[in-house]
Scaffold this motif. Structure first.
Motif, PDB file in Angstrom:
ATOM      1  N   UNK A 123       0.931  -1.019   0.107  1.00  0.00           N
ATOM      2  CA  UNK A 123       0.326  -0.035  -0.209  1.00  0.00           C
ATOM      3  C   UNK A 123       1.414   1.579  -0.239  1.00  0.00           C
ATOM      4  N   UNK A 124       1.998   1.127   1.099  1.00  0.00           N
ATOM      5  CA  UNK A 124       2.614   2.855   1.028  1.00  0.00           C
ATOM      6  C   UNK A 124       3.352   2.611   0.154  1.00  0.00           C
ATOM      7  N   UNK A 125       3.499   1.209  -0.937  1.00  0.00           N
ATOM      8  CA  UNK A 125       4.391   1.527  -2.573  1.00  0.00           C
ATOM      9  C   UNK A 125       3.248   2.023  -3.955  1.00  0.00           C
ATOM     10  N   UNK A 126       2.190   1.814  -3.439  1.00  0.00           N
ATOM     11  CA  UNK A 126       0.954   2.022  -4.363  1.00  0.00           C
ATOM     12  C   UNK A 126       1.054   3.585  -4.038  1.00  0.00           C
ATOM     13  N   UNK A 127       0.997   3.841  -3.012  1.00  0.00           N
ATOM     14  CA  UNK A 127       0.543   5.675  -2.813  1.00  0.00           C
ATOM     15  C   UNK A 127       1.837   6.512  -2.785  1.00  0.00           C
ATOM     16  N   UNK A 128       3.083   5.537  -3.067  1.00  0.00           N
ATOM     17  CA  UNK A 128       4.265   6.357  -4.090  1.00  0.00           C
ATOM     18  C   UNK A 128       4.654   6.333  -4.816  1.00  0.00           C
ATOM     19  N   UNK A 129       3.912   5.519  -5.559  1.00  0.00           N
ATOM     20  CA  UNK A 129       4.450   5.184  -7.329  1.00  0.00           C
ATOM     21  C   UNK A 129       2.831   4.670  -8.133  1.00  0.00           C
ATOM     22  N   UNK A 130       1.733   5.111  -7.622  1.00  0.00           N
ATOM     23  CA  UNK A 130       0.918   3.925  -8.630  1.00  0.00           C
ATOM     24  C   UNK A 130       1.457   2.408  -8.385  1.00  0.00           C
ATOM     25  N   UNK A 131       0.953   1.892  -9.954  1.00  0.00           N
ATOM     26  CA  UNK A 131       1.485   0.281 -10.509  1.00  0.00           C
ATOM     27  C   UNK A 131       2.697   0.975 -11.347  1.00  0.00           C
ATOM     28  N   UNK A 132       3.139   1.249 -11.309  1.00  0.00           N
ATOM     29  CA  UNK A 132       4.508   2.018 -12.063  1.00  0.00           C
ATOM     30  C   UNK A 132       5.439   0.412 -11.555  1.00  0.00           C
ATOM     31  N   UNK A 133       6.303  -0.164 -12.650  1.00  0.00           N
ATOM     32  CA  UNK A 133       7.520  -1.371 -11.829  1.00  0.00           C
ATOM     33  C   UNK A 133       6.557  -2.523 -11.685  1.00  0.00           C
ATOM     34  N   UNK A 134       5.477  -2.707 -11.125  1.00  0.00           N
ATOM     35  CA  UNK A 134       4.799  -3.894 -10.691  1.00  0.00           C
ATOM     36  C   UNK A 134       4.524  -4.344 -11.320  1.00  0.00           C
ATOM     37  N   UNK A 135       4.867  -5.819 -11.778  1.00  0.00           N
ATOM     38  CA  UNK A 135       3.971  -7.272 -12.289  1.00  0.00           C
ATOM     39  C   UNK A 135       2.967  -6.975 -12.186  1.00  0.00           C
ATOM     40  N   UNK A 136       2.027  -7.859 -13.308  1.00  0.00           N
ATOM     41  CA  UNK A 136       0.750  -8.374 -13.337  1.00  0.00           C
ATOM     42  C   UNK A 136       0.468  -9.073 -12.145  1.00  0.00           C
ATOM     43  N   UNK A 137       0.610 -10.261 -11.532  1.00  0.00           N
ATOM     44  CA  UNK A 137       0.376 -10.585 -11.027  1.00  0.00           C
ATOM     45  C   UNK A 137       0.282  -9.469  -9.671  1.00  0.00           C
ATOM     46  N   UNK A 138       1.384  -9.188  -9.354  1.00  0.00           N
ATOM     47  CA  UNK A 138       1.238  -8.667  -7.922  1.00  0.00           C
ATOM     48  C   UNK A 138      -0.036  -7.349  -7.493  1.00  0.00           C
ATOM     49  N   UNK A 139      -0.271  -5.928  -9.489  1.00  0.00           N
ATOM     50  CA  UNK A 139      -1.316  -6.009  -9.641  1.00  0.00           C
ATOM     51  C   UNK A 139      -2.756  -6.252  -8.917  1.00  0.00           C
ATOM     52  N   UNK A 140      -3.076  -7.459  -9.565  1.00  0.00           N
ATOM     53  CA  UNK A 140      -4.381  -8.237  -8.637  1.00  0.00           C
ATOM     54  C   UNK A 140      -4.078  -8.662  -8.054  1.00  0.00           C
ATOM     55  N   UNK A 141      -2.676  -8.713  -7.500  1.00  0.00           N
ATOM     56  CA  UNK A 141      -2.856  -9.550  -5.674  1.00  0.00           C
ATOM     57  C   UNK A 141      -3.494  -8.145  -4.876  1.00  0.00           C
ATOM     58  N   UNK A 142      -2.982  -6.968  -5.597  1.00  0.00           N
ATOM     59  CA  UNK A 142      -2.947  -6.093  -4.347  1.00  0.00           C
ATOM     60  C   UNK A 142      -4.932  -5.590  -4.376  1.00  0.00           C
ATOM     61  N   UNK A 143      -5.294  -5.782  -5.649  1.00  0.00           N
ATOM     62  CA  UNK A 143      -6.238  -5.574  -5.961  1.00  0.00           C
ATOM     63  C   UNK A 143      -7.203  -6.501  -5.181  1.00  0.00           C
ATOM     64  N   UNK A 144      -6.784  -7.752  -5.062  1.00  0.00           N
ATOM     65  CA  UNK A 144      -7.646  -8.598  -4.544  1.00  0.00           C
ATOM     66  C   UNK A 144      -7.965  -8.625  -2.900  1.00  0.00           C
ATOM     67  N   UNK A 145      -6.609  -7.186  -2.800  1.00  0.00           N
ATOM     68  CA  UNK A 145      -6.461  -7.425  -0.996  1.00  0.00           C
ATOM     69  C   UNK A 145      -7.822  -6.424  -1.009  1.00  0.00           C
TER      70      UNK A 145
END
Length: 238
Positions: A15-37
């Motif tokens: 959540x802190x990483x997303x707050x700082x830079x959004x989804x920039x640099x994330x892999x697909x599974x990380x984006x979906x993992x975050x949404x599922x949380x």
């Protein structure tokens, strides 16, 4: 001795990483993992994200899958399937509003307005491509690449594949200058010429290349006095 939980604080870090830079640099599974949380607050969603992507044949397909396919994945219940289905419908609705080709026709002025918000606050260079049909209506808009603080390395073959797949009649390129200078560099002009030459066999034209800097936009086409002066292979359109 008690074994340390390596996943402790993982959600907080995401959540802190997303707050700082959004989804920039994330892999697909990380984006979906975050949404599922957000719909599975007490479950490790990393494995579920991987399983969904594998079962559906890709990240984007997860949001196109029907509920039966979603619930067939381990640890995906009715509520989670409904949540994912809702996100897919939202994505479709958002794109239909933003890229409504019945009303979004681009000219030199509107393309600048269209692109300017994409680079707000960006500290690195990004390059976007807008694909247009013969009526200058938007077909597709995508980020082609992310660069460093003062440079881009555009994958021209990737750009061509997207333009051809979109059945574009012409494209508009746009990239930002974090330096704040809204003026095409010699490299920008050379790169645009190379892209135009590569798209020519597919009969796709580069209509303009917009430079975004300091909250302002500049047309390479206008600043170079027309495509003839910039060395591009087709004549200037009115």
């Amino acid at each position: 001795m008690e074994k340390k939980n390596v996943h402790e604080g993982h959600r907080g870090r995401m959540r802190e990483d997303f707050r700082v830079r959004g989804f920039g640099g994330w892999q697909d599974h990380q984006v979906l993992e975050y949404l599922l949380q957000w719909c599975k607050p007490r479950v490790d969603t990393n494995e579920t994200a991987h399983d969904l992507i594998n079962a559906c044949g890709g990240f984007a397909n997860v949001f196109k899958a029907d509920k039966a396919q979603l619930t067939g994945v381990y640890k995906v219940g009715e509520n989670t399937a409904e949540y994912i289905h809702m996100l897919g419908e939202f994505i479709h609705y958002y794109n239909s509003v933003r890229f409504n080709t019945n009303r979004y026709v681009l000219d030199t002025d509107s393309v600048m307005e269209y692109m300017s918000d994409l680079f707000d606050g960006a500290e690195r260079e990004y390059c976007y491509m807008i694909c247009l049909n013969k009526r200058k209506e938007v077909i597709h808009c995508t980020c082609i690449c992310e660069g460093g603080f003062d440079s881009l390395n555009i994958d021209i073959s990737k750009l061509i594949r997207i333009a051809v797949k979109s059945d574009a009649a012409c494209i508009v390129l746009a990239h930002n200058h974090p330096s704040g200078v809204a003026k095409p560099s010699d490299t920008d002009i050379v790169t645009t010429r190379a892209i135009s030459n590569c798209l020519a066999p597919a009969d796709i034209k580069v209509w303009d290349h917009i430079i975004v800097a300091g909250g302002k936009c500049a047309s390479m086409r206008a600043q170079t006095g027309g495509w003839e002066n910039s060395g591009l292979i087709y004549t200037k359109e009115n």
